[in-house]
Design a protein around this motif. Structure first.
Motif, PDB file in Angstrom:
ATOM      1  N   TYR A 107     -20.897  -5.786 -72.651  1.00  0.00           N
ATOM      2  CA  TYR A 107     -19.943  -5.407 -71.614  1.00  0.00           C
ATOM      3  C   TYR A 107     -20.296  -4.027 -71.059  1.00  0.00           C
ATOM      4  CZ  TYR A 107     -17.121  -9.052 -73.799  1.00  0.00           C
ATOM      5  OH  TYR A 107     -16.677 -10.245 -74.317  1.00  0.00           O
ATOM      6  N   THR A 108     -20.158  -3.863 -69.752  1.00  0.00           N
ATOM      7  CA  THR A 108     -20.192  -2.542 -69.145  1.00  0.00           C
ATOM      8  C   THR A 108     -18.773  -2.013 -69.262  1.00  0.00           C
ATOM      9  OG1 THR A 108     -21.924  -3.131 -67.600  1.00  0.00           O
ATOM     10  CG2 THR A 108     -20.561  -1.242 -67.027  1.00  0.00           C
ATOM     11  N   VAL A 109     -18.603  -0.868 -69.928  1.00  0.00           N
ATOM     12  CA  VAL A 109     -17.270  -0.358 -70.255  1.00  0.00           C
ATOM     13  C   VAL A 109     -17.025   0.985 -69.582  1.00  0.00           C
ATOM     14  CG1 VAL A 109     -15.743   0.321 -72.162  1.00  0.00           C
ATOM     15  CG2 VAL A 109     -17.360  -1.575 -72.478  1.00  0.00           C
ATOM     16  N   SER A 110     -15.919   1.071 -68.853  1.00  0.00           N
ATOM     17  CA  SER A 110     -15.449   2.343 -68.301  1.00  0.00           C
ATOM     18  C   SER A 110     -14.586   2.996 -69.368  1.00  0.00           C
ATOM     19  CB  SER A 110     -14.613   2.112 -67.046  1.00  0.00           C
ATOM     20  OG  SER A 110     -15.417   1.547 -66.047  1.00  0.00           O
ATOM     21  N   VAL A 111     -14.910   4.241 -69.686  1.00  0.00           N
ATOM     22  CA  VAL A 111     -14.219   4.957 -70.755  1.00  0.00           C
ATOM     23  C   VAL A 111     -13.540   6.191 -70.172  1.00  0.00           C
ATOM     24  CG1 VAL A 111     -14.497   6.083 -73.004  1.00  0.00           C
ATOM     25  CG2 VAL A 111     -16.033   4.204 -72.361  1.00  0.00           C
ATOM     26  N   ASN A 112     -12.279   6.377 -70.530  1.00  0.00           N
ATOM     27  CA  ASN A 112     -11.531   7.594 -70.173  1.00  0.00           C
ATOM     28  C   ASN A 112     -11.131   8.267 -71.472  1.00  0.00           C
ATOM     29  OD1 ASN A 112     -11.549   6.979 -67.387  1.00  0.00           O
ATOM     30  ND2 ASN A 112      -9.858   5.569 -67.701  1.00  0.00           N
ATOM     31  N   SER A 113     -11.416   9.575 -71.589  1.00  0.00           N
ATOM     32  CA  SER A 113     -11.067  10.288 -72.814  1.00  0.00           C
ATOM     33  C   SER A 113      -9.871  11.202 -72.571  1.00  0.00           C
ATOM     34  CB  SER A 113     -12.255  11.106 -73.339  1.00  0.00           C
ATOM     35  OG  SER A 113     -12.347  12.343 -72.688  1.00  0.00           O
ATOM     36  N   ASP A 168     -12.648  13.363 -69.633  1.00  0.00           N
ATOM     37  CA  ASP A 168     -13.976  12.856 -69.308  1.00  0.00           C
ATOM     38  C   ASP A 168     -13.906  11.363 -68.995  1.00  0.00           C
ATOM     39  OD1 ASP A 168     -15.405  15.286 -69.843  1.00  0.00           O
ATOM     40  OD2 ASP A 168     -15.088  14.903 -71.979  1.00  0.00           O
ATOM     41  N   ASN A 169     -14.546  10.952 -67.903  1.00  0.00           N
ATOM     42  CA  ASN A 169     -14.678   9.546 -67.547  1.00  0.00           C
ATOM     43  C   ASN A 169     -16.159   9.224 -67.544  1.00  0.00           C
ATOM     44  OD1 ASN A 169     -11.872   9.394 -67.035  1.00  0.00           O
ATOM     45  ND2 ASN A 169     -12.206  10.215 -64.990  1.00  0.00           N
ATOM     46  N   PHE A 170     -16.535   8.158 -68.230  1.00  0.00           N
ATOM     47  CA  PHE A 170     -17.941   7.805 -68.303  1.00  0.00           C
ATOM     48  C   PHE A 170     -18.085   6.306 -68.514  1.00  0.00           C
ATOM     49  CE2 PHE A 170     -16.454   9.152 -72.435  1.00  0.00           C
ATOM     50  CZ  PHE A 170     -17.035   8.293 -73.358  1.00  0.00           C
ATOM     51  N   THR A 171     -19.326   5.838 -68.443  1.00  0.00           N
ATOM     52  CA  THR A 171     -19.638   4.421 -68.590  1.00  0.00           C
ATOM     53  C   THR A 171     -20.528   4.232 -69.806  1.00  0.00           C
ATOM     54  OG1 THR A 171     -19.559   4.142 -66.196  1.00  0.00           O
ATOM     55  CG2 THR A 171     -20.666   2.426 -67.436  1.00  0.00           C
ATOM     56  N   ALA A 172     -20.269   3.166 -70.533  1.00  0.00           N
ATOM     57  CA  ALA A 172     -21.093   2.828 -71.697  1.00  0.00           C
ATOM     58  C   ALA A 172     -21.337   1.325 -71.680  1.00  0.00           C
ATOM     59  CB  ALA A 172     -20.386   3.228 -72.987  1.00  0.00           C
ATOM     60  N   CYS A 173     -22.375   0.907 -72.365  1.00  0.00           N
ATOM     61  CA  CYS A 173     -22.625  -0.513 -72.546  1.00  0.00           C
ATOM     62  C   CYS A 173     -22.335  -0.846 -74.008  1.00  0.00           C
ATOM     63  CB  CYS A 173     -24.062  -0.869 -72.180  1.00  0.00           C
ATOM     64  SG  CYS A 173     -24.358  -2.645 -72.231  1.00  0.00           S
ATOM     65  N   PHE A 174     -21.436  -1.793 -74.246  1.00  0.00           N
ATOM     66  CA  PHE A 174     -21.086  -2.238 -75.597  1.00  0.00           C
ATOM     67  C   PHE A 174     -21.806  -3.551 -75.861  1.00  0.00           C
ATOM     68  CE2 PHE A 174     -16.859  -0.140 -76.923  1.00  0.00           C
ATOM     69  CZ  PHE A 174     -17.211   1.055 -76.337  1.00  0.00           C
ATOM     70  N   SER A 204     -10.584  -4.923 -73.120  1.00  0.00           N
ATOM     71  CA  SER A 204      -9.850  -3.669 -72.965  1.00  0.00           C
ATOM     72  C   SER A 204      -9.544  -3.164 -74.366  1.00  0.00           C
ATOM     73  CB  SER A 204      -8.558  -3.870 -72.162  1.00  0.00           C
ATOM     74  OG  SER A 204      -7.661  -4.700 -72.869  1.00  0.00           O
ATOM     75  N   GLY A 205      -9.291  -1.870 -74.482  1.00  0.00           N
ATOM     76  CA  GLY A 205      -9.016  -1.338 -75.802  1.00  0.00           C
ATOM     77  C   GLY A 205      -8.806   0.154 -75.803  1.00  0.00           C
ATOM     78  N   SER A 206      -8.843   0.700 -77.010  1.00  0.00           N
ATOM     79  CA  SER A 206      -8.645   2.138 -77.194  1.00  0.00           C
ATOM     80  C   SER A 206      -9.429   2.579 -78.418  1.00  0.00           C
ATOM     81  CB  SER A 206      -7.158   2.452 -77.364  1.00  0.00           C
ATOM     82  OG  SER A 206      -6.648   1.775 -78.497  1.00  0.00           O
ATOM     83  N   GLY A 207      -9.489   3.872 -78.609  1.00  0.00           N
ATOM     84  CA  GLY A 207     -10.213   4.395 -79.754  1.00  0.00           C
ATOM     85  C   GLY A 207      -9.892   5.848 -80.007  1.00  0.00           C
ATOM     86  N   MET A 208     -10.438   6.345 -81.104  1.00  0.00           N
ATOM     87  CA  MET A 208     -10.247   7.747 -81.476  1.00  0.00           C
ATOM     88  C   MET A 208     -11.439   8.186 -82.309  1.00  0.00           C
ATOM     89  SD  MET A 208      -7.222   9.410 -83.789  1.00  0.00           S
ATOM     90  CE  MET A 208      -6.144  10.213 -82.645  1.00  0.00           C
ATOM     91  N   ASN A 209     -11.849   9.425 -82.124  1.00  0.00           N
ATOM     92  CA  ASN A 209     -12.909   9.943 -82.988  1.00  0.00           C
ATOM     93  C   ASN A 209     -12.297  10.902 -84.014  1.00  0.00           C
ATOM     94  OD1 ASN A 209     -12.724  12.555 -81.838  1.00  0.00           O
ATOM     95  ND2 ASN A 209     -14.466  12.227 -80.481  1.00  0.00           N
ATOM     96  N   GLY A 260     -10.197  13.881 -83.080  1.00  0.00           N
ATOM     97  CA  GLY A 260      -8.875  13.663 -82.491  1.00  0.00           C
ATOM     98  C   GLY A 260      -8.904  13.277 -81.022  1.00  0.00           C
ATOM     99  N   THR A 261     -10.076  13.130 -80.423  1.00  0.00           N
ATOM    100  CA  THR A 261     -10.178  12.711 -79.034  1.00  0.00           C
ATOM    101  C   THR A 261      -9.883  11.217 -78.951  1.00  0.00           C
ATOM    102  OG1 THR A 261     -11.903  14.369 -78.670  1.00  0.00           O
ATOM    103  CG2 THR A 261     -11.683  12.645 -77.008  1.00  0.00           C
ATOM    104  N   THR A 262      -9.022  10.827 -78.019  1.00  0.00           N
ATOM    105  CA  THR A 262      -8.691   9.416 -77.846  1.00  0.00           C
ATOM    106  C   THR A 262      -9.376   8.869 -76.595  1.00  0.00           C
ATOM    107  OG1 THR A 262      -6.663   9.952 -76.640  1.00  0.00           O
ATOM    108  CG2 THR A 262      -6.477   9.643 -79.037  1.00  0.00           C
ATOM    109  N   PHE A 263      -9.536   7.548 -76.575  1.00  0.00           N
ATOM    110  CA  PHE A 263     -10.244   6.875 -75.489  1.00  0.00           C
ATOM    111  C   PHE A 263      -9.504   5.620 -75.074  1.00  0.00           C
ATOM    112  CE2 PHE A 263     -13.262   8.875 -78.389  1.00  0.00           C
ATOM    113  CZ  PHE A 263     -13.971   9.701 -77.536  1.00  0.00           C
ATOM    114  N   THR A 264      -9.583   5.292 -73.788  1.00  0.00           N
ATOM    115  CA  THR A 264      -9.173   3.982 -73.299  1.00  0.00           C
ATOM    116  C   THR A 264     -10.407   3.295 -72.739  1.00  0.00           C
ATOM    117  OG1 THR A 264      -8.539   4.869 -71.143  1.00  0.00           O
ATOM    118  CG2 THR A 264      -6.795   4.661 -72.789  1.00  0.00           C
ATOM    119  N   LEU A 265     -10.482   1.999 -72.949  1.00  0.00           N
ATOM    120  CA  LEU A 265     -11.667   1.222 -72.604  1.00  0.00           C
ATOM    121  C   LEU A 265     -11.304   0.047 -71.705  1.00  0.00           C
ATOM    122  CD1 LEU A 265     -12.829   0.779 -76.327  1.00  0.00           C
ATOM    123  CD2 LEU A 265     -13.531   2.613 -74.790  1.00  0.00           C
ATOM    124  N   ASN A 266     -12.107  -0.191 -70.689  1.00  0.00           N
ATOM    125  CA  ASN A 266     -11.983  -1.378 -69.846  1.00  0.00           C
ATOM    126  C   ASN A 266     -13.381  -1.845 -69.507  1.00  0.00           C
ATOM    127  OD1 ASN A 266      -9.088  -1.857 -69.296  1.00  0.00           O
ATOM    128  ND2 ASN A 266      -9.208   0.276 -68.630  1.00  0.00           N
TER     129      ASN A 266
END
Length: 152
Positions: A37-43, A47-53, A110-115, A118-124
């Protein structure tokens, strides 16, 4: 009167047939295994960036140079997933998400995450036609920076 009786019997038969089909038809749930998946990530840091999962069939998830182990609900090919990088990593990342859509060719996640900082992320994400991430510079976009923003 006999016409009404025939219509009533046909209606009853069709209703029973439809009920049996719905009862025995197993729901088809899409899963992430073997898909990318090509994933748009918002932290939470803005920070907004793109990743490939890339979800491999051996239970590993690769994204932006990170390796994680993922599981799905109730075994493989289910609608929800969770992933975590190894605890020995400098910054650990935990992600969870779900498949968007109910069929095998579901169009995204879609989803979410945390490192561990303590930084959180939303994924689409949007399903790619290939099961592997492309090996190009566009696969490694870090929001205009060479720093991996999942690790901030």
């Amino acid at each position: 009167m006999s016409v009404r009786m025939i219509q009533s019997k046909c209606g009853l038969f069709l209703t029973c047939l439809l009920g049996q089909i719905m009862l025995f038809a197993a729901p088809v749930q899409a899963g992430v295994e073997g898909k990318s998946y090509t994933v748009s990530v918002n932290s939470s840091l803005g920070d907004n960036f793109t990743a490939c999962f890339q979800f491999n069939s051996n239970g590993t998830l690769r994204f932006l140079g990170q390796n994680a182990t993922y599981t799905t609900s109730n075994g493989n090919n289910q609608a929800t997933w969770r992933a975590v990088t190894p605890p020995s990593a400098l910054v650990s990342i935990a992600l969870n998400g779900q498949v968007i859509g109910d069929f095998v060719s579901a169009p995204g996640i879609s989803g979410s995450g945390m490192n561990s900082n303590g930084t959180t992320f939303t994924l689409n994400g949007t399903l790619l036609p290939s099961p592997t991430c492309p090996l190009s510079p566009s696969n490694l976009q870090f929001g205009g920076s060479r720093e991996n923003l999942f690790l901030k």
